[in-house]
Design a protein around this motif. Structure first.
Motif, mmCIF file in Angstrom:
data_model
loop_
_atom_site.group_PDB
_atom_site.id
_atom_site.type_symbol
_atom_site.label_atom_id
_atom_site.label_comp_id
_atom_site.label_asym_id
_atom_site.label_seq_id
_atom_site.Cartn_x
_atom_site.Cartn_y
_atom_site.Cartn_z
ATOM 1 N N TYR A 172 1.137 -1.273 -0.093
ATOM 2 C CA TYR A 172 0.125 0.294 0.024
ATOM 3 C C TYR A 172 0.833 1.245 0.666
ATOM 4 O O TYR A 172 1.986 1.440 1.108
ATOM 5 N N LEU A 173 0.881 1.920 -0.798
ATOM 6 C CA LEU A 173 1.638 3.121 -1.077
ATOM 7 C C LEU A 173 0.729 4.596 -1.064
ATOM 8 O O LEU A 173 1.358 6.047 -1.029
ATOM 9 N N GLY A 174 -0.749 4.533 -0.592
ATOM 10 C CA GLY A 174 -1.654 5.292 -0.147
ATOM 11 C C GLY A 174 -1.545 6.396 -1.873
ATOM 12 O O GLY A 174 -2.081 6.766 -2.124
ATOM 13 N N ASP A 175 -1.469 4.912 -3.328
ATOM 14 C CA ASP A 175 -2.008 6.297 -4.227
ATOM 15 C C ASP A 175 -3.028 5.367 -4.508
ATOM 16 O O ASP A 175 -3.681 5.553 -6.561
ATOM 17 N N TYR A 176 -4.014 4.881 -4.078
ATOM 18 C CA TYR A 176 -5.166 4.159 -4.591
ATOM 19 C C TYR A 176 -4.932 2.617 -5.717
ATOM 20 O O TYR A 176 -5.570 2.457 -6.450
ATOM 21 N N GLY A 177 -3.764 2.389 -6.129
ATOM 22 C CA GLY A 177 -3.085 1.460 -6.414
ATOM 23 C C GLY A 177 -3.497 -0.161 -5.848
ATOM 24 O O GLY A 177 -3.828 0.445 -4.533
ATOM 25 N N SER A 178 -2.881 -0.671 -7.079
ATOM 26 C CA SER A 178 -3.406 -2.360 -6.805
ATOM 27 C C SER A 178 -3.299 -2.831 -8.068
ATOM 28 O O SER A 178 -2.353 -2.296 -9.011
ATOM 29 N N VAL A 179 -3.019 -4.510 -8.128
ATOM 30 C CA VAL A 179 -2.185 -5.263 -8.943
ATOM 31 C C VAL A 179 -3.048 -4.753 -10.376
ATOM 32 O O VAL A 179 -2.743 -4.829 -11.593
ATOM 33 N N LEU A 180 -4.742 -4.875 -10.511
ATOM 34 C CA LEU A 180 -5.410 -4.007 -11.871
ATOM 35 C C LEU A 180 -5.298 -2.947 -12.425
ATOM 36 O O LEU A 180 -5.315 -2.740 -13.356
ATOM 37 N N ARG A 181 -5.105 -2.513 -10.966
ATOM 38 C CA ARG A 181 -5.132 -1.085 -11.922
ATOM 39 C C ARG A 181 -4.236 -0.540 -12.545
ATOM 40 O O ARG A 181 -3.261 0.333 -13.385
ATOM 41 N N ASP A 182 -2.184 -1.372 -11.645
ATOM 42 C CA ASP A 182 -1.369 -0.829 -12.242
ATOM 43 C C ASP A 182 -1.182 -1.297 -13.654
ATOM 44 O O ASP A 182 -0.996 -0.971 -14.646
ATOM 45 N N ARG A 183 -1.638 -3.169 -13.267
ATOM 46 C CA ARG A 183 -1.548 -3.739 -15.411
ATOM 47 C C ARG A 183 -2.228 -2.682 -16.440
ATOM 48 O O ARG A 183 -1.870 -3.264 -17.570
ATOM 49 N N THR A 184 -3.778 -2.693 -15.851
ATOM 50 C CA THR A 184 -4.610 -1.806 -16.948
ATOM 51 C C THR A 184 -3.649 -0.614 -16.998
ATOM 52 O O THR A 184 -4.031 -0.347 -18.164
ATOM 53 N N MET A 185 -3.274 0.338 -16.085
ATOM 54 C CA MET A 185 -2.950 0.944 -17.026
ATOM 55 C C MET A 185 -1.122 1.056 -17.354
ATOM 56 O O MET A 185 -0.803 1.909 -18.833
ATOM 57 N N MET A 186 -0.300 0.060 -17.088
ATOM 58 C CA MET A 186 0.082 -0.008 -18.046
ATOM 59 C C MET A 186 -0.546 -0.348 -19.883
ATOM 60 O O MET A 186 0.855 0.232 -20.291
ATOM 61 N N LEU A 187 -1.014 -1.252 -19.628
ATOM 62 C CA LEU A 187 -1.157 -1.374 -21.381
ATOM 63 C C LEU A 187 -2.369 -0.421 -22.031
ATOM 64 O O LEU A 187 -1.558 -0.094 -23.481
ATOM 65 N N TYR A 188 -2.713 0.220 -21.276
ATOM 66 C CA TYR A 188 -3.392 1.568 -21.827
ATOM 67 C C TYR A 188 -2.766 3.204 -21.934
ATOM 68 O O TYR A 188 -2.719 2.719 -23.645
ATOM 69 N N GLN A 189 -1.420 2.646 -21.533
ATOM 70 C CA GLN A 189 -0.751 3.598 -21.431
ATOM 71 C C GLN A 189 0.163 2.728 -22.660
ATOM 72 O O GLN A 189 0.618 4.244 -23.820
ATOM 73 N N LEU A 190 0.248 1.859 -22.897
ATOM 74 C CA LEU A 190 1.287 1.556 -23.841
ATOM 75 C C LEU A 190 0.857 1.164 -25.570
ATOM 76 O O LEU A 190 1.516 2.032 -26.529
ATOM 77 N N LEU A 191 -0.731 1.186 -25.071
ATOM 78 C CA LEU A 191 -1.364 0.868 -26.376
ATOM 79 C C LEU A 191 -1.317 2.537 -27.286
ATOM 80 O O LEU A 191 -1.685 2.694 -28.051
ATOM 81 N N LEU A 192 -1.655 3.633 -26.419
ATOM 82 C CA LEU A 192 -2.086 5.096 -26.583
ATOM 83 C C LEU A 192 -1.047 5.356 -27.448
ATOM 84 O O LEU A 192 -0.799 6.071 -28.604
#
Length: 199
Positions: free
Chosen positions: A126-146
């Motif tokens: 927990y980093l206090g960033d509202y992150g999670s395994v799902l959030r981080d993986r989804t954000m990675m793919l979204y930013q890469l595809l974008l």
């Protein structure tokens, strides 16, 4: 940084973004990125690992600034040299890799992206960033595809995302938003026209 990134993405998609909003946001982000963060534990009181939280914030800021070409490649390389071996999370590595790629160092950028893709977030961190395994993986793919980057084993990453969605009865606001954005982007790319030339 999230708001600045949103404004840049809106501009990229053809929306009129007032310069009076975007330029001060980028200038503020530039200034904060260049400064060392003092007293990390006070800055990030909720984070179990304040160092990793700060590295994540600065890597994301670098990615946003690189999208607007507001970083020099030399400054970005110097930051990478100083911090990359401290990074223990996949998402900041991917974002730093994207920043390098956007600024012209595709070889080093791809190296960090591949390293980041193979480093999923620990579920109990927990980093206090509202992150999670799902959030981080989804954000990675979204930013890469974008950024129109090729993602090896994309179908495998998507299967992990579907599994995580199925296993979680509740999704955070960030998770919901990123799942929606990723799905929308995948659908748009699937409908993109293609051409082939027979020789």
């Amino acid at each position: 940084a999230y708001v600045t990134s949103f404004l840049l993405d809106a501009q990229q998609q053809g929306f009129a973004v007032p310069t009076s909003l975007l330029e001060p946001a980028l200038a503020n982000l530039q200034q904060s990125w260049q400064q060392e963060t003092p007293q990390l534990e006070e800055r990030y009181p909720l984070a179990e690992n304040a160092v990793q939280m700060d590295l994540a914030v600065r890597a994301y800021s670098a990615y946003v600034l690189a999208k607007a070409h507001k970083l020099t490649l030399n400054a970005l390389r110097a930051f990478t040299d100083k911090t990359v071996n401290q990074m223990e999370l996949g998402l900041p590595l991917v974002q730093l890799g994207l920043a390098l790629t956007l600024q012209g160092d595709a070889a080093r950028g791809d190296e960090l992206i591949q390293r980041g893709l193979g480093l999923p977030r620990k579920a109990d961190l927990y980093l206090g960033d509202y992150g999670s395994v799902l959030r981080d993986r989804t954000m990675m793919l979204y930013q890469l595809l974008l950024a129109e980057q090729t993602i090896p084993a994309l179908s495998v990453h998507l299967e992990y995302i579907l599994r995580d969605i199925h296993e979680n009865k509740y999704l955070s606001t960030q998770e919901q938003a990123l799942v929606f954005l990723l799905g929308q982007l995948l659908e748009k790319q699937a409908k993109a026209p293609w051409q082939a030339q027979l020789v």
